[in-house]
Structure formats: C-alpha cells, structure tokens
Design a protein around this motif. Structure first.
Motif, PDB file in Angstrom:
ATOM      1  N   TRP A   1       0.829  -1.204   0.000  1.00 38.08           N
ATOM      2  CA  TRP A   1       0.000   0.000   0.000  1.00 38.08           C
ATOM      3  C   TRP A   1       0.863   1.255   0.000  1.00 38.08           C
ATOM      4  CZ3 TRP A   1      -4.645   1.986  -0.793  1.00 38.08           C
ATOM      5  CH2 TRP A   1      -4.954   3.241  -0.261  1.00 38.08           C
ATOM      6  N   CYS A   2       1.860   1.278   0.864  1.00 38.49           N
ATOM      7  CA  CYS A   2       2.750   2.434   0.946  1.00 38.49           C
ATOM      8  C   CYS A   2       3.467   2.656  -0.387  1.00 38.49           C
ATOM      9  CB  CYS A   2       3.776   2.229   2.065  1.00 38.49           C
ATOM     10  SG  CYS A   2       4.979   3.579   2.219  1.00 38.49           S
ATOM     11  N   SER A   3       3.974   1.563  -0.965  1.00 38.63           N
ATOM     12  CA  SER A   3       4.685   1.662  -2.237  1.00 38.63           C
ATOM     13  C   SER A   3       3.775   2.202  -3.334  1.00 38.63           C
ATOM     14  CB  SER A   3       5.233   0.289  -2.626  1.00 38.63           C
ATOM     15  OG  SER A   3       5.842   0.329  -3.892  1.00 38.63           O
ATOM     16  N   MET A   4       2.534   1.744  -3.353  1.00 32.25           N
ATOM     17  CA  MET A   4       1.587   2.174  -4.375  1.00 32.25           C
ATOM     18  C   MET A   4       1.287   3.669  -4.250  1.00 32.25           C
ATOM     19  SD  MET A   4      -2.142   0.560  -5.307  1.00 32.25           S
ATOM     20  CE  MET A   4      -2.855   0.967  -3.708  1.00 32.25           C
ATOM     21  N   GLN A   5       1.125   4.145  -3.021  1.00 30.62           N
ATOM     22  CA  GLN A   5       0.844   5.572  -2.820  1.00 30.62           C
ATOM     23  C   GLN A   5       2.031   6.441  -3.211  1.00 30.62           C
ATOM     24  OE1 GLN A   5      -2.350   6.247  -2.184  1.00 30.62           O
ATOM     25  NE2 GLN A   5      -2.449   4.002  -2.215  1.00 30.62           N
ATOM     26  N   ARG A   6       3.213   6.003  -2.835  1.00 29.06           N
ATOM     27  CA  ARG A   6       4.405   6.782  -3.194  1.00 29.06           C
ATOM     28  C   ARG A   6       4.651   6.751  -4.696  1.00 29.06           C
ATOM     29  NH1 ARG A   6       8.722   4.577  -1.512  1.00 29.06           N
ATOM     30  NH2 ARG A   6       7.874   2.693  -0.525  1.00 29.06           N
ATOM     31  N   ARG A   7       4.369   5.613  -5.343  1.00 27.46           N
ATOM     32  CA  ARG A   7       4.530   5.526  -6.799  1.00 27.46           C
ATOM     33  C   ARG A   7       3.542   6.460  -7.506  1.00 27.46           C
ATOM     34  NH1 ARG A   7       6.166   1.257 -10.025  1.00 27.46           N
ATOM     35  NH2 ARG A   7       7.557   0.802  -8.267  1.00 27.46           N
ATOM     36  N   THR A   8       2.316   6.514  -6.999  1.00 31.95           N
ATOM     37  CA  THR A   8       1.312   7.401  -7.583  1.00 31.95           C
ATOM     38  C   THR A   8       1.776   8.850  -7.531  1.00 31.95           C
ATOM     39  OG1 THR A   8      -0.532   5.935  -7.031  1.00 31.95           O
ATOM     40  CG2 THR A   8      -1.050   8.256  -7.382  1.00 31.95           C
ATOM     41  N   GLU A   9       2.306   9.256  -6.385  1.00 33.68           N
ATOM     42  CA  GLU A   9       2.769  10.632  -6.246  1.00 33.68           C
ATOM     43  C   GLU A   9       4.028  10.894  -7.067  1.00 33.68           C
ATOM     44  OE1 GLU A   9       1.047  13.029  -4.922  1.00 33.68           O
ATOM     45  OE2 GLU A   9      -0.473  11.494  -4.499  1.00 33.68           O
ATOM     46  N   LEU A  10       4.849   9.867  -7.235  1.00 30.22           N
ATOM     47  CA  LEU A  10       6.047  10.008  -8.064  1.00 30.22           C
ATOM     48  C   LEU A  10       5.651  10.266  -9.515  1.00 30.22           C
ATOM     49  CD1 LEU A  10       9.178   9.811  -8.036  1.00 30.22           C
ATOM     50  CD2 LEU A  10       8.919   7.371  -8.524  1.00 30.22           C
TER      51      LEU A  10
END
Length: 236
Positions: free
Chosen positions: A106-115
């Motif tokens: 979940w954390c990775s997905m959110q950070r990837r979205t913002e990236l």
C-alpha cells in the motif's frame, strides 16, 4: 582512476534496453536506501562522460507521514555530486480506508502514484527506480509461487495511461555487489530503509533465491536470461 566495476553492469542494461535516449529527462525515485543512492551516483557520473547519450536527471524523495526525513549527510553527497534534489510529502496513513491494515504494498503504491504525478507536473518523460537483479528474481518467484503467473518487473515499461517510461538500470546488478560498493564509497552507513518492513513474503523469496542460486551472480543471470528465451512449445 577507473569506473567502479559494477558500473559496467549498469551500462550493459542501459545499452541493451535503450534506457537513456538522447534528450530524455529522468526523475530518480530516491528512497534513501543503498539501491537508489547507487542510481543517483551512477547518473551523476554518467552525465560527466564525454561519450554516450545526452540526458538530464533530478532526484526526489517521496517522504511518507511515518518515515524519517532524508538523511542530511546523504543529501550533502547529492549536493557534492551536483544533483538537483527535492522532497515531496506523501500522506500514506491518511489514505488508508477504515479497517485496512498498513502494509508495504500500500505504501509503495501511494508513493509511486505521487512520483508519477510529480514527474508529469515537472516535465519528466522517464522515472528511474532502484530495483536490482535480486528484486526482479524475487518478484518472479513470488508471482510464480503465489499468483501462478510467469511475470516480474521488466527493465523498461512504457505506461499506457501516462506519457512516462519506467526504467530499472540496476537490472543486471546483484544486491551483494551494491552492498560492497556502498561500503567502499563510504555511504552505506548513511542509507536506511523503512522501519515498518511488513514484507515477510519478500524475505521468504529472498531466502529461496539464495538457496536456488547459492548467491552466484552467474546463476542469477541465467534465471533472468531464461525469461527472454521462453520455449512455448515445451510448456503446458
């Protein structure tokens, strides 16, 4: 003084998959860990070479609401390497739906979205991530054993929904070589990873990969190259 020996492995991946065409603008997702730090160091070195493609790059740290600030000493290294570096805050915990448990995916997905949003807002056409050879093979094993699919993280991905590519220049580099290089260059102690680390599944795949290859980089590359030589006539 010559180039660090693992640079040749990165160069090979960059060349084979045409990761850095002339004029591309690259955004490195800097996590503060050893892998993405190597990627920043490599790009800083490559931009100084007299030969090769002409490209530009910057780095950004996606800081979640429970992660520590980016290491100040490591940020100074980036400055010494003349790297344009920024920090972007990401509200990860606040996006969790009621009753859902926090996890690495979940954390990775959110950070990837913002990236992705950051890259498009600032005019980048390429995002560089620090996934290395072991990451790719561990993902392969996870997908085979858990999802029943023959798939993993490819060295280059062109998004269909966004005008962006994902590149993974460390695709040919084993993790042991990165650890050794970080120690030699003196920045291993500066890097860190998330304290949450709810990734027991990946740790198990790491153990299985070690048993399968005995840590031999040649065996790891054989596994990687097998993905490019699939004999469908001899599969179910």
């Amino acid at each position: 003084m010559g180039q660090p020996r693992l640079y040749s492995r990165i160069d090979s991946a960059v060349y084979e998959y045409d990761m850095l065409p002339d004029g591309c603008r690259v955004l490195v997702g800097a996590s503060g860990g050893k892998d993405s730090t190597l990627l920043v160091e490599y790009f800083a070195n490559r931009t100084k070479r007299r030969t090769g493609s002409r490209f530009s790059f910057s780095a950004v740290y996606m800081q979640s609401d429970f992660a520590p600030p980016f290491n100040a000493e490591l940020a100074q290294r980036f400055a010494d390497w003349k790297v344009d570096f920024a920090t972007q805050e990401v509200d990860v915990i606040g996006r969790l739906k009621p009753g859902r448990k926090m996890n690495c995916f979940w954390c990775s997905m959110q950070r990837r979205t913002e990236l992705i949003r950051y890259a498009m807002a600032h005019g980048y056409d390429t995002i560089a991530l620090g996934h290395h050879l072991d990451d790719i093979l561990e993902t392969l094993l996870m997908n085979m054993l858990i999802k029943s699919t023959l798939s993993t993280m490819p060295p280059v991905v062109q998004y269909e929904k966004y005008p962006l590519r994902i590149i993974r220049p460390l695709s040919f580099v084993p993790v042991d070589m990165i650890v050794e290089h970080a120690a030699e260059q003196g920045w291993k102690s500066m890097t860190c990873t998330c304290a949450y680390q709810d990734n027991s599944g990946r740790k198990e795949m790491r153990r299985r990969l070690a048993e399968l290859t005995d840590g031999d980089v040649n065996k790891k590359m054989h596994l990687f190259n097998a993905l490019k030589d699939i004999r469908k006539d001899y599969l179910p």
